[in-house]
Each structure stands twice: as structure tokens, then as C-alpha cells.
Design an enzyme around this catalytic site. Structure first.
Site, PDB file in Angstrom:
ATOM      1  N   GLU A 164       0.837  -1.199   0.000  1.00 31.15           N
ATOM      2  CA  GLU A 164       0.000   0.000   0.000  1.00 31.15           C
ATOM      3  C   GLU A 164       0.874   1.252   0.000  1.00 31.15           C
ATOM      4  OE1 GLU A 164      -2.680  -0.054   3.290  1.00 31.15           O
ATOM      5  OE2 GLU A 164      -3.925   1.561   2.519  1.00 31.15           O
ATOM      6  N   GLY A 193      -8.834   5.358   6.865  1.00 26.10           N
ATOM      7  CA  GLY A 193      -9.667   5.259   8.050  1.00 26.10           C
ATOM      8  C   GLY A 193      -9.031   4.347   9.085  1.00 26.10           C
ATOM      9  N   ALA A 194      -8.342   3.294   8.631  1.00 27.79           N
ATOM     10  CA  ALA A 194      -7.823   2.304   9.572  1.00 27.79           C
ATOM     11  C   ALA A 194      -6.302   2.195   9.602  1.00 27.79           C
ATOM     12  CB  ALA A 194      -8.440   0.930   9.279  1.00 27.79           C
ATOM     13  N   SER A 195      -5.607   2.676   8.575  1.00 27.72           N
ATOM     14  CA  SER A 195      -4.137   2.651   8.641  1.00 27.72           C
ATOM     15  C   SER A 195      -3.568   3.877   7.957  1.00 27.72           C
ATOM     16  CB  SER A 195      -3.575   1.366   8.020  1.00 27.72           C
ATOM     17  OG  SER A 195      -3.573   1.447   6.619  1.00 27.72           O
ATOM     18  N   THR A 196      -2.270   4.108   8.208  1.00 30.02           N
ATOM     19  CA  THR A 196      -1.594   5.245   7.572  1.00 30.02           C
ATOM     20  C   THR A 196      -0.226   4.777   7.100  1.00 30.02           C
ATOM     21  OG1 THR A 196      -1.013   7.580   7.839  1.00 30.02           O
ATOM     22  CG2 THR A 196      -0.595   6.179   9.733  1.00 30.02           C
ATOM     23  N   GLN A 197       0.223   5.320   5.956  1.00 26.29           N
ATOM     24  CA  GLN A 197       1.497   4.897   5.374  1.00 26.29           C
ATOM     25  C   GLN A 197       2.435   6.082   5.167  1.00 26.29           C
ATOM     26  OE1 GLN A 197      -1.216   2.307   5.393  1.00 26.29           O
ATOM     27  NE2 GLN A 197      -1.585   3.582   3.623  1.00 26.29           N
TER      28      GLN A 197
HETATM   29  N1  CTP Z   1     -14.372  13.279   1.223  1.00 19.59           N
HETATM   30  C1  CTP Z   1     -13.996  12.538   2.257  1.00 19.59           C
HETATM   31  C2  CTP Z   1     -13.734  11.169   2.081  1.00 19.59           C
HETATM   32  C3  CTP Z   1     -13.348  10.436   3.203  1.00 19.59           C
HETATM   33  N2  CTP Z   1     -13.244  11.016   4.435  1.00 19.59           N
HETATM   34  C4  CTP Z   1     -12.802  10.252   5.582  1.00 19.59           C
HETATM   35  O1  CTP Z   1     -11.400  10.088   5.476  1.00 19.59           O
HETATM   36  C5  CTP Z   1     -11.009   8.860   6.087  1.00 19.59           C
HETATM   37  C6  CTP Z   1     -10.136   8.097   5.173  1.00 19.59           C
HETATM   38  O2  CTP Z   1     -10.794   7.866   4.000  1.00 19.59           O
HETATM   39  P1  CTP Z   1     -10.114   6.936   2.925  1.00 19.59           P
HETATM   40  O3  CTP Z   1      -8.781   7.470   2.589  1.00 19.59           O
HETATM   41  O4  CTP Z   1     -11.083   6.715   1.859  1.00 19.59           O
HETATM   42  O5  CTP Z   1      -9.879   5.615   3.819  1.00 19.59           O
HETATM   43  P2  CTP Z   1     -10.035   4.098   3.425  1.00 19.59           P
HETATM   44  O6  CTP Z   1      -9.306   3.888   2.154  1.00 19.59           O
HETATM   45  O7  CTP Z   1     -11.452   3.705   3.443  1.00 19.59           O
HETATM   46  O8  CTP Z   1      -9.295   3.390   4.649  1.00 19.59           O
HETATM   47  P3  CTP Z   1      -7.958   2.490   4.684  1.00 19.59           P
HETATM   48  O9  CTP Z   1      -7.020   3.071   3.668  1.00 19.59           O
HETATM   49  O10 CTP Z   1      -7.440   2.651   6.086  1.00 19.59           O
HETATM   50  O11 CTP Z   1      -8.375   1.088   4.381  1.00 19.59           O
HETATM   51  C7  CTP Z   1     -12.294   8.146   6.467  1.00 19.59           C
HETATM   52  O12 CTP Z   1     -12.451   8.364   7.843  1.00 19.59           O
HETATM   53  C8  CTP Z   1     -13.361   8.856   5.685  1.00 19.59           C
HETATM   54  O13 CTP Z   1     -14.581   8.861   6.361  1.00 19.59           O
HETATM   55  C9  CTP Z   1     -13.467  12.363   4.565  1.00 19.59           C
HETATM   56  O14 CTP Z   1     -13.340  12.891   5.670  1.00 19.59           O
HETATM   57  N3  CTP Z   1     -13.863  13.113   3.493  1.00 19.59           N
HETATM   58 CA    CA Z   2      -7.068   3.929   1.609  1.00 24.85          CA
END
Ligand code: CTP
Ligand code: CA
Length: 486
Positions: A164, A193-197
Site C-alpha cells: 500500500e 480510516g484504519a491505517s496510515t502509510q
Molecule cells: N471526502 C472525504 C472522504 C473520506 N473522508 C474520511 O477520510 C477517512 C479516510 O478515507 P479513505 O482514505 O477513503 O480511507 P479508506 O481507504 O477507506 O481506509 P484504509 O485506507 O485505512 O483502508 C475516512 O475516515 C473517511 O470517512 C473524509 O473525511 N472526506
Molecule cells: Ca485507503
């Protein structure tokens, strides 16, 4: 015409025809096939939601840097696929709308050769830790759904944190066209939402093999540092932070969680399992299952509380970010995307100094909840209530976690897109799996297409003129010779 000139005329005519044929063939042969686009589909199955990305590129230029562009994206309705653990079929069904859209966007004759990949990230990593059987069922369900489309299904899997990070780095550098140039590369910061890189080319030696990735791209070697922190995406970090606060809250009944990261006047009833329903937080045995979440709106106290989720007291290397993870000093410019961008952009904090960012954020956090809601009536209150926490978390992660300082804060660029394409791991993942970034630089054509045609045309013309001159000279000299004889 005298018979003895016939061979010269035939010779010249043949050469003229030959040159015309040469020019016509070279023009037709080298004409760029503008209409020939190829396509690829990548599904980003994130913890909070799934997005479908359609990429396109001119067929004959697939190994050139920067040629692949994002053509279309579709956000799948509802939550991420890991939320379907109790109803796995629902995960596959949720993709239908966006996959049907992909069928419309990609020309039908290209469907069978269009690869489709699904990569799941931290939400599915957490589900696999919690319930491996359930995570398999969810993946089987999305695989079955994707196979029902006319595209070339290439697999659905949980990608690793290293992948990732590394593919996010490839994406931003491919799109910024840094890969074939001697200029520096752009580090990649991704907050989900669940991890950071965090991924970048460091100046120091990488002391832990888990954090090192090597690529050979377009004839250059890249030695990357990368780390993915599971549970440090912004949604899980909120649970970590609230969990720590709940642990230290007196076990009073009813419990009131007085939270400096939420606005004054914010008051919402919650349940304890709502905070502890993830492998990121350890279950607490609290007498009361319900508590009242009360906002205080104090930025510096909020930052103090967030610091508690970063363990900076252990490190068995020469230096660490946090939780005992090796990290060399950050170096060079960084692109900070996904939630780094969403949050900082919403708060208009993408271009200030670190000190100004803190001042503005402190003022925002202390703004009464009622006023915040009044200013943003259309935004879902769940999301709206979390921006103070999220931005404070971002600052703390970047400064206390990754060790950015007020001096290199300006090196962080908060970005969503580069050109038309989103920054994220999906493009790099597809480029890698389709071998579109060769290890060695492809041979460059001698000259650009336009220059080539012009050169061929004038070169042919020159030959023609020369031949004409030769012919005229030949005719004149034979006439003079004839005159001399007479
Ligand atoms: N326009 C947006 C889109 C998303 N979010 C928030 O930003 C965070 C991260 O979103 P995203 O990068 O889409 O995370 P995911 O890919 O779903 O999570 P992960 O990569 O950890 O699996 C989430 O809390 C989501 O609710 C936000 O505040 N505004
Ligand atoms: Ca993501």
C-alpha cells in the site's frame, strides 16, 4: 523526344514514384493510433468505503511514463467491504452499480482484455485478525461478483501495508513524471480510516528489512523506506484515543467522557462497545455500557490526549517514529493525500506555516458546536464533529510521530489529484501488475513524430531537386556537346 533520353526520363519517373511511395508509407506507418485506448479497472476496497477506478492509456505508448490517466471513478454506496462480515453476499452485491457503470464507460470491444483487480486494505486486515473465516467469505463474495462481468478478472486480495505504501509512492512519482528524470522523488503520506502509510527515499541506511523496498524502474534503482501503521488511520485512531480516555475516566455511573477534541456544546450518548469493537482497542470491562460524549473544545489538551496513542519511549534502532518502529529522518518533498487532504482542505489549512496552522486549528476547536453546525448545515454531523480531532491527530502524527518540524512543514504538499488522477495506491498497483513500468528505459525514438515526417518530406524533396538538377545539367552538357560537334 530523342530515344536516347528515354532511359533518363524513365529513371527519374521511377525515382519520383519511389519517393512518393516512401513518404506515403512512412506517414501511414507512423501515424499515431489516437483512437486505440486500452483500459484497466482497480477497486480500492478501503476500511471506510470502496472506490472503482477506471484507467486509460494510448495502446502504443503504454511503457512511457505519465501516459496512464484516470478516466473515471465511482464511489460504491455504503460502507467498506469489511463491514459486511455478518452478510458476506452483501459485499459482492454492493459493487454492482459501479461495475455496471464501468461497462458503460469502457468500449465493449475492449471489455475482454480489460483487467480488473481488487485490493483490500486495513479494514480487511483487521477483519482477518478478528475473524479469518469471515474475511475469506467477504473476499469470495466480491470475487464472485467481479467474475460475473465481461472483463478480465485478475484477483481480489488483501494487500500488505508495504504494498500500500510502495504503490502510493509509485503513483505520485509516475504522475509527477519524476521517474525518468534525475530530479528527486516525492515522498508519499497516505491517511486512511484504519491505517496510515509513510514512504520516501531516505538519506540514511534503512536499519530494519521490514521497512525497505527496492525497485528498478526505467533503468534507475530506488531504495525506499516504507511503513504502514495499522490502527493509526483516522477512524481507528479516534477509537484508540477515546478508549484511552474512557480507561482513565472514573467508573462513575453514568459515565461522562469529557473530550477536549470535540467542540464545546457537543453532547452525544454513545455505547462502550462502539469504541471497543475493533482489534485496535482492548476490551474494557466497564460497569455502564453507555456514556455521554461531551465536547470541551480545547486544542492543546486535545493534542496532549492524542500524544498518548503514540509510544515514543521504546526504540531499538538509532531512531524511531513511534511504537518502536525504525524511521530515518524525513527527507525531500512529500505528497500527503486521502484523509490528510480531505481534513486539511476542509479546514483551509493546506498552505500555512506550522505555527499558523496550530493557531487556526485552536480557534476552530474552541468554536461552539452550534455555530459549526450553523456554518455547515449540509455536512453529515458525524463527520463534521470529528474535524477538530482529525486535524489535531494529523498534526500530532506528522510532528510527534514522523518528526516533521516547522522548518520542513512547507515540504508537505496536501494533494488530492495530480493532473486528472487521484493520488493513492491503486494506479501504482495496476502499473506494477500489468508490467507497464519497465525495469529498463525503453529505447527513445530518434526524433518526435512531427519532426520525423517533416524530415522525411524535405529529405525526399531534396533528392528530387538534386536529381532534377543532375538531369538539367546532363541535358545542357549533351546539347553543348552536340553544338560543338555541329
Ligand atoms: N471526502 C472525504 C472522504 C473520506 N473522508 C474520511 O477520510 C477517512 C479516510 O478515507 P479513505 O482514505 O477513503 O480511507 P479508506 O481507504 O477507506 O481506509 P484504509 O485506507 O485505512 O483502508 C475516512 O475516515 C473517511 O470517512 C473524509 O473525511 N472526506
Ligand atoms: Ca485507503
Amino acid at each position: 523526344m530523342e530515344r536516347r533520353y528515354m532511359p533518363v526520363v524513365i529513371f527519374l519517373a521511377a525515382i519520383t514514384v519511389g519517393i512518393i511511395i516512401m513518404v506515403v508509407i512512412s506517414v501511414v506507418q507512423n501515424k499515431p493510433l489516437y483512437q486505440k485506448y486500452k483500459y484497466g479497472i482497480v477497486l480500492d476496497a478501503g476500511s471506510s468505503h470502496t472506490s472503482v477506478f477506471i484507467y486509460e492509456w494510448p495502446a502504443e505508448k503504454e511503457n512511457n511514463t505519465g501516459m496512464v490517466q484516470q478516466k473515471h471513478t465511482c464511489n460504491v454506496k455504503g460502507k467498506g467491504i469489511s463491514s459486511y462480515s455478518a452478510n458476506p453476499q452483501g459485499a459482492g452485491a454492493s459493487l454492482q452499480e459501479c461495475m455496471n457503470e464501468a461497462k458503460q464507460k469502457i468500449p465493449a470491444h475492449r471489455h475482454p482484455e480489460t483487467p480488473v483487480y481488487l485490493g483490500a486494505t486495513a479494514g480487511m486486515r483487521l477483519l482477518r485478525m478478528e475473524n479469518e473465516e469471515a474475511s475469506k467469505k467477504v473476499l469470495d463474495s466480491v470475487a464472485l461478483s467481479l467474475k460475473s462481468y465481461p472483463f478480465s478478472y485478475q484477483g481480489a486480495r488483501i494487500i500488505s501495508g508495504q504494498e500500500e505504501g510502495a504503490f502510493g509512492w509509485i503513483t505520485v512519482n509516475y504522475l509527477s513524471e519524476n521517474l525518468r528524470k534525475p530530479t528527486g522523488t516525492l515522498g508519499a503520506l497516505d491517511l486512511g480510516g484504519a491505517s496510515t502509510q509513510i514512504t520516501f527515499v531516505p538519506q540514511q541506511k534503512i536499519e530494519s528489512s521490514d521497512n525497505s523496498i527496492d525497485f528498478r524502474l526505467y533503468g534507475n534503482n530506488y531504495h525506499l523506506y516504507t511503513h504502514s501503521f495499522l490502527c493509526y488511520g483516522k477512524d481507528q485512531a479516534l477509537k484508540l484515543s477515546m478508549g484511552k480516555k474512557l480507561e482513565s475516566t472514573l467508573k462513575t455511573d453514568p459515565i461522562e467522557l469529557r473530550d477536549p477534541c470535540f467542540h464545546p456544546g457537543y453532547k452525544v450518548p454513545r455505547t462502550v462497545p462502539d469504541v471497543f469493537n475493533t482489534p485496535c482497542t482492548k476490551e474494557l470491562k466497564l460497569a455502564n455500557e453507555n456514556f455521554l460524549h461531551v465536547g470541551l473544545g480545547n486544542w492543546s489538551q486535545c493534542q496532549q490526549s492524542i500524544r498518548k496513542v503514540f509510544n515514543t519511549s521504546i526504540c531499538s534502532y538509532s531512531k524511531c517514529s513511534f511504537n518502536g518502529v525504525f524511521q530515518p529522518s524525513v527527507y525531500g518533498d512529500f505528497g500527503a493525500f486521502s484523509a490528510f487532504f480531505f481534513v486539511m482542505d476542509f479546514l483551509n489549512l493546506t498552505s500555512d506555516s506550522l505555527a499558523t496552522t496550530k493557531e487556526k486549528l485552536a480557534a476552530y476547536c474552541s468554536t461552539p458546536w452550534e455555530k459549526i453546525v450553523g456554518n455547515h448545515p449540509k455536512i453529515d454531523q458525524k463527520y463534521l464533529s470529528e474535524y477538530c480531532f482529525s486535524a489535531t491527530y494529523i498534526l500530532t502524527l506528522l510532528e510527534d510521530g514522523y518528526k516533521f518540524t516547522s522548518n520542513n512543514w512547507k515540504d508537505i504538499r496536501f494533494i488530492k489529484k495530480i493532473g486528472d488522477s487521484d493520488a493513492g495506491w491503486t494506479l501504482g498497483y495496476m502499473l506494477n501488475l500489468t508490467n507497464m513500468i519497465p525495469a529498463e528505459a525503453p529505447d527513445m525514438p530518434l526524433m518526435p513524430y512531427g519532426g520525423y515526417v517533416t524530415f522525411m518530406f524535405f529529405f525526399a524533396l531534396l533528392i528530387l531537386v538534386l536529381l532534377l538538377l543532375v538531369y538539367l545539367y546532363f541535358r545542357r552538357s549533351t546539347r553543348t556537346a552536340q553544338k560543338d560537334i555541329i
